[in-house]
Design an enzyme around this catalytic site. Structure first.
Site, PDB file in Angstrom:
ATOM      1  CG  HIS A   1      38.409  18.213   1.899  1.00 47.67           C
ATOM      2  ND1 HIS A   1      38.743  16.905   2.179  1.00 47.67           N
ATOM      3  CD2 HIS A   1      39.561  18.850   1.608  1.00 47.67           C
ATOM      4  CE1 HIS A   1      40.060  16.768   2.064  1.00 47.67           C
ATOM      5  NE2 HIS A   1      40.572  17.925   1.727  1.00 47.67           N
TER       6      HIS A   1
ATOM      7  CD  GLU B   1      35.641  15.217   2.821  1.00 46.46           C
ATOM      8  OE1 GLU B   1      35.304  15.876   1.817  1.00 46.46           O
ATOM      9  OE2 GLU B   1      36.837  14.986   3.101  1.00 46.46           O
TER      10      GLU B   1
ATOM     11  CB  CYS C   1      41.999  15.956  -0.662  1.00 41.76           C
ATOM     12  SG  CYS C   1      43.392  16.925  -0.079  1.00 41.76           S
TER      13      CYS C   1
END
Lengths: 81, 237
Positions: free
Chosen positions: B203, B205, B86
């Site tokens: 994302h 994560e 990002c």
């Protein structure tokens, strides 16, 4: 010396912000406006030994930071004296 | 494997990246401060999501000049693995470690959603645990994720296999409707020519635990970890 820098979306790059502003003009009842593009206006003061030197520095500033060459064009003006 | 997660002023997802790496994936992950230069022996650097330096000027434009980024650029030039998520992707583009740029979403709206992306090239350090053509469900949350690059550059990148992830629909087909931000060629993630630097808007994560909506993000981290294990066995062997 004072400099004025204009950073605008590169030709051919979609400018959704410009398009939205253009759409808002239609809502205002203003017609006949086309190709509205939204950019950035930067002013700065620069200490340089000559006008040419100031221009060279401003050009460097634009190329290396103020404009992203992938998506933006720039032009600038440096006041004489 | 040793990881370094860079914290810039305005980083948001740094702690989540550390959590995913340490607690979920059992990795040795350290937080790195943007004003420091040492990478702490990390084998992979993570540039996390957020709004580094308030997104002033352009997203990622100022972060590029922080001391740690000079070390990250050297690390990348030597072949070190760097992943930018990002805002991290935006920083990598601004630092010229990846081609192209990320612009305001076509809709002008901030998008917060779960998207499906297709793995376009599984022969890279960031995707080797996936199959080419595999569909991953990953969250996105960004206002400036519209990937843009010159047409000739895009063609060359596609030929070299640098487009690693593309937004697609549930059936795996790229379309305007499945493109959340207007990215050219529905690009969600790209690698550099050396395939050691990777940037993506989704994302991974945030997608490593079932309880938090999905685990597809593990594919990306598992790929990097598998490569780290291989490198370690080469050293010890």
């Amino acid at each position: 010396m004072r400099a004025r820098v204009f950073v605008t979306p590169r030709k051919g790059i979609l400018d959704p912000q410009g398009r939205a502003v253009e759409g808002a003009l239609t809502s205002l009842g203003i017609s006949g406006v086309a190709n509205l593009r939204v950019g950035r206006y930067v002013t700065l003061e620069i200490d340089a030994p000559s006008h040419a030197a100031a221009e060279a520095t401003v050009k460097r500033i634009c190329e290396q930071l103020l404009a992203n060459p992938n998506i933006e064009d720039f032009r600038f003006e440096v006041d004489a004296g | 494997m040793k990881w370094g997660v860079v914290r810039f002023p305005g980083s948001l997802d740094d702690a989540d990246a550390i959590h995913a790496l340490r607690e979920v994936l059992g990795q040795d992950a350290a937080m790195l401060w943007h004003k420091d230069e040492a990478l702490g022996g990390a084998e992979c650097i993570v540039l996390p999501g957020g709004f580094s330096y308030g997104d002033y000027l352009r997203c990622g434009a100022i972060a590029r000049f922080s001391p740690i980024m000079q070390s990250v650029a050297r690390f990348a030039a030597e072949g070190g693995l760097v992943i930018g998520i990002c805002n991290g992707f935006q920083i990598l583009c601004e630092a010229h470690l990846l081609p192209g740029a990320l612009m305001r979403n076509r809709s002008l709206a901030f998008v917060c959603d779960v998207v499906t992306v297709r793995v376009e090239n599984a022969a890279t350090p960031f995707t080797r645990a996936a199959r080419t053509g595999e569909i991953l469900r990953l969250p996105i949350k960004h206002g400036e994720g519209c990937y843009v690059a010159p047409q000739e550059e895009l063609r060359a990148m596609e030929e070299r296999g640098q487009v690693l992830l593309r937004y697609v629909d549930e059936a795996g087909v790229a379309s305007d409707a499945a493109n959340p931000n207007g990215s050219m060629r529905s690009i969600a993630g790209v690698a550099n020519q050396g395939f050691n630097v990777f940037g993506l808007m989704p994302h991974p994560e945030h997608a490593v635990e079932k309880a938090l909506g999905g685990e597809d993000g593990r594919r990306i981290f598992a790929s990097i970890i598998a490569g780290g294990a291989r490198a370690a066995s080469r050293v010890s062997g």
